[in-house]
Design a protein around this motif. Structure first.
Motif, PDB file in Angstrom:
ATOM      1  N   UNK A 240       0.821  -1.215   0.000  1.00  0.00           N
ATOM      2  CA  UNK A 240       0.000   0.000   0.000  1.00  0.00           C
ATOM      3  C   UNK A 240       0.859   1.271   0.000  1.00  0.00           C
ATOM      4  N   UNK A 241       2.106   1.151  -0.446  1.00  0.00           N
ATOM      5  CA  UNK A 241       3.010   2.298  -0.535  1.00  0.00           C
ATOM      6  C   UNK A 241       2.882   2.908  -1.927  1.00  0.00           C
ATOM      7  N   UNK A 242       2.337   4.116  -2.053  1.00  0.00           N
ATOM      8  CA  UNK A 242       2.038   4.682  -3.371  1.00  0.00           C
ATOM      9  C   UNK A 242       3.242   4.806  -4.305  1.00  0.00           C
ATOM     10  N   UNK A 243       4.457   4.909  -3.773  1.00  0.00           N
ATOM     11  CA  UNK A 243       5.636   5.063  -4.624  1.00  0.00           C
ATOM     12  C   UNK A 243       6.182   3.730  -5.144  1.00  0.00           C
ATOM     13  N   UNK A 244       5.602   2.645  -4.703  1.00  0.00           N
ATOM     14  CA  UNK A 244       6.074   1.329  -5.129  1.00  0.00           C
ATOM     15  C   UNK A 244       5.465   0.932  -6.475  1.00  0.00           C
ATOM     16  N   UNK A 245       6.227   0.261  -7.337  1.00  0.00           N
ATOM     17  CA  UNK A 245       5.648  -0.268  -8.576  1.00  0.00           C
ATOM     18  C   UNK A 245       4.653  -1.392  -8.325  1.00  0.00           C
ATOM     19  N   UNK A 246       4.575  -1.834  -7.078  1.00  0.00           N
ATOM     20  CA  UNK A 246       3.657  -2.914  -6.698  1.00  0.00           C
ATOM     21  C   UNK A 246       2.477  -2.377  -5.877  1.00  0.00           C
ATOM     22  N   UNK A 247       2.262  -1.077  -5.954  1.00  0.00           N
ATOM     23  CA  UNK A 247       1.215  -0.430  -5.168  1.00  0.00           C
ATOM     24  C   UNK A 247      -0.179  -0.950  -5.534  1.00  0.00           C
ATOM     25  N   UNK A 248      -0.978  -1.147  -4.477  1.00  0.00           N
ATOM     26  CA  UNK A 248      -2.374  -1.542  -4.629  1.00  0.00           C
ATOM     27  C   UNK A 248      -3.274  -0.561  -3.890  1.00  0.00           C
TER      28      UNK A 248
ATOM     29  N   UNK B 118       4.288   2.156   4.478  1.00  0.00           N
ATOM     30  CA  UNK B 118       5.482   2.970   4.705  1.00  0.00           C
ATOM     31  C   UNK B 118       5.038   4.323   5.243  1.00  0.00           C
ATOM     32  N   UNK B 119       5.433   4.620   6.498  1.00  0.00           N
ATOM     33  CA  UNK B 119       5.114   5.906   7.085  1.00  0.00           C
ATOM     34  C   UNK B 119       3.648   6.130   7.393  1.00  0.00           C
ATOM     35  N   UNK B 120       2.856   5.074   7.392  1.00  0.00           N
ATOM     36  CA  UNK B 120       1.423   5.183   7.677  1.00  0.00           C
ATOM     37  C   UNK B 120       1.181   5.027   9.169  1.00  0.00           C
ATOM     38  N   UNK B 121       0.420   5.908   9.806  1.00  0.00           N
ATOM     39  CA  UNK B 121       0.115   5.713  11.227  1.00  0.00           C
ATOM     40  C   UNK B 121      -0.505   4.335  11.467  1.00  0.00           C
ATOM     41  N   UNK B 122      -0.152   3.720  12.577  1.00  0.00           N
ATOM     42  CA  UNK B 122      -0.605   2.356  12.845  1.00  0.00           C
ATOM     43  C   UNK B 122      -2.124   2.262  12.852  1.00  0.00           C
ATOM     44  N   UNK B 123      -2.782   3.264  13.407  1.00  0.00           N
ATOM     45  CA  UNK B 123      -4.244   3.208  13.461  1.00  0.00           C
ATOM     46  C   UNK B 123      -4.837   3.149  12.049  1.00  0.00           C
ATOM     47  N   UNK B 124      -4.254   3.912  11.123  1.00  0.00           N
ATOM     48  CA  UNK B 124      -4.738   3.909   9.742  1.00  0.00           C
ATOM     49  C   UNK B 124      -4.429   2.588   9.054  1.00  0.00           C
TER      50      UNK B 124
ATOM     51  N   UNK C 289      16.871   5.675  -0.770  1.00  0.00           N
ATOM     52  CA  UNK C 289      15.733   6.137  -1.541  1.00  0.00           C
ATOM     53  C   UNK C 289      14.732   5.077  -1.908  1.00  0.00           C
ATOM     54  N   UNK C 290      14.977   3.830  -1.497  1.00  0.00           N
ATOM     55  CA  UNK C 290      14.065   2.734  -1.845  1.00  0.00           C
ATOM     56  C   UNK C 290      13.641   1.991  -0.590  1.00  0.00           C
ATOM     57  N   UNK C 291      12.366   1.590  -0.574  1.00  0.00           N
ATOM     58  CA  UNK C 291      11.815   0.885   0.586  1.00  0.00           C
ATOM     59  C   UNK C 291      11.497  -0.560   0.208  1.00  0.00           C
ATOM     60  N   UNK C 292      12.536  -1.355  -0.040  1.00  0.00           N
ATOM     61  CA  UNK C 292      12.349  -2.764  -0.367  1.00  0.00           C
ATOM     62  C   UNK C 292      12.105  -3.007  -1.835  1.00  0.00           C
ATOM     63  N   UNK C 293      12.151  -4.287  -2.219  1.00  0.00           N
ATOM     64  CA  UNK C 293      11.885  -4.672  -3.593  1.00  0.00           C
ATOM     65  C   UNK C 293      12.956  -4.254  -4.579  1.00  0.00           C
ATOM     66  N   UNK C 294      14.200  -4.082  -4.092  1.00  0.00           N
ATOM     67  CA  UNK C 294      15.257  -3.569  -4.960  1.00  0.00           C
ATOM     68  C   UNK C 294      16.071  -4.662  -5.647  1.00  0.00           C
ATOM     69  N   UNK C 295      16.031  -5.872  -5.117  1.00  0.00           N
ATOM     70  CA  UNK C 295      16.858  -6.937  -5.667  1.00  0.00           C
ATOM     71  C   UNK C 295      18.260  -6.973  -5.101  1.00  0.00           C
ATOM     72  N   UNK C 296      18.590  -6.082  -4.170  1.00  0.00           N
ATOM     73  CA  UNK C 296      19.918  -6.065  -3.544  1.00  0.00           C
ATOM     74  C   UNK C 296      19.934  -7.003  -2.338  1.00  0.00           C
ATOM     75  N   UNK C 297      21.013  -7.766  -2.210  1.00  0.00           N
ATOM     76  CA  UNK C 297      21.103  -8.774  -1.161  1.00  0.00           C
ATOM     77  C   UNK C 297      21.419  -8.122   0.181  1.00  0.00           C
ATOM     78  N   UNK C 298      20.736  -8.576   1.218  1.00  0.00           N
ATOM     79  CA  UNK C 298      21.009  -8.115   2.579  1.00  0.00           C
ATOM     80  C   UNK C 298      22.337  -8.692   3.057  1.00  0.00           C
ATOM     81  N   UNK C 299      22.947  -8.085   4.092  1.00  0.00           N
ATOM     82  CA  UNK C 299      24.251  -8.560   4.578  1.00  0.00           C
ATOM     83  C   UNK C 299      24.128  -9.839   5.415  1.00  0.00           C
ATOM     84  N   UNK C 300      24.135 -10.963   4.742  1.00  0.00           N
ATOM     85  CA  UNK C 300      23.948 -12.244   5.423  1.00  0.00           C
ATOM     86  C   UNK C 300      24.981 -12.462   6.524  1.00  0.00           C
TER      87      UNK C 300
END
Length: 214
Positions: A32-40, A63-69, A139-150
């Motif tokens: 539900x993050x409007x800037x994502x290419x996967x936004x719904x 992303x950045x949405x109040x918990x109540x919302x 500048x990106x909130x997930x879905x980047x394809x970059x590997x985390x530091x295992x």
């Protein structure tokens, strides 16, 4: 070692969601993050939730949405969990939804921040159900394809289950599980043919690769 759970994140169509569930995914992420290419929109997400088989969990990604919302959307759609990108524990109780805060990690300092988050949330009576660890890409909130530091995450125990995300694919997820030993794995771009479009073969191979770890 207990079976590793599987979340396919960023599904955008009922067909992709249904195939992921039938392939054996435990959970599906609805973004539900409007800037994502996967936004719904909630309306589009409702069409996906309606079409799912029973016992497949759905997770709202905010992303950045109040918990109540966020919880209001989760209630409207009948979601199981809320995944959030926030620096501080929520001021509102997410119950009855499982709360999964997500963290983008590049170094050990950021793992200390994860630990502090869990301690503070537990002290407030709102301990998260799990934490999701993703790679850090400015500048990106997930879905980047970059590997985390295992190497940093091996043996990492914040006091709640760890969900590993960041650059996972059918080809590397078995190595990731062996290195990190997470409670669950989360994949988005690693099983896509294009952003937001899941590749059925990649999804099936990803699920098999995780199941074969056991």
């Amino acid at each position: 070692m207990a079976p590793v759970r599987i979340k396919i994140c960023g599904v955008t169509t009922p067909a992709d969601a249904r195939h992921a569930a039938e392939a054996g995914a435990d959970a599906l992420g609805l973004n539900f993050y409007p800037k994502s290419p996967r936004f719904l929109t909630p309306t589009a997400a409702a069409a996906i939730v309606r079409d799912l088989p029973p016992f497949t969990a759905t997770v709202g990604v905010f992303v950045g949405t109040p918990m109540r919302q966020a919880c209001a959307v989760a209630f409207q759609l009948g979601l199981r969990a809320v995944q959030s990108y926030n620096d501080h524990p929520p001021s509102d109780d997410p119950f009855p939804f499982a709360h999964v805060p997500a963290f983008r990690v590049a170094d050990a300092t950021q793992l200390d921040a994860v630990r502090r988050f869990v301690v503070a949330a537990r002290a407030a009576g709102r301990a998260p159900s799990a934490v999701l660890i993703d790679s850090f890409v400015a500048g990106h909130m997930g879905g980047t394809g970059h590997v985390a530091p295992w190497h940093l995450l091996a043996g990492f125990d914040p006091g709640v289950p760890v969900i590993l995300a960041g650059g996972l694919t059918p080809e590397n997820v078995a190595d990731a599980v062996a290195a990190v030993r997470p409670w669950a794995v989360d994949v988005a771009s690693g099983v896509e043919s294009s952003p937001g479009v899941k590749d059925p073969d990649k999804v099936a191979r990803f699920v098999r690769a995780v199941r074969d770890c056991h």
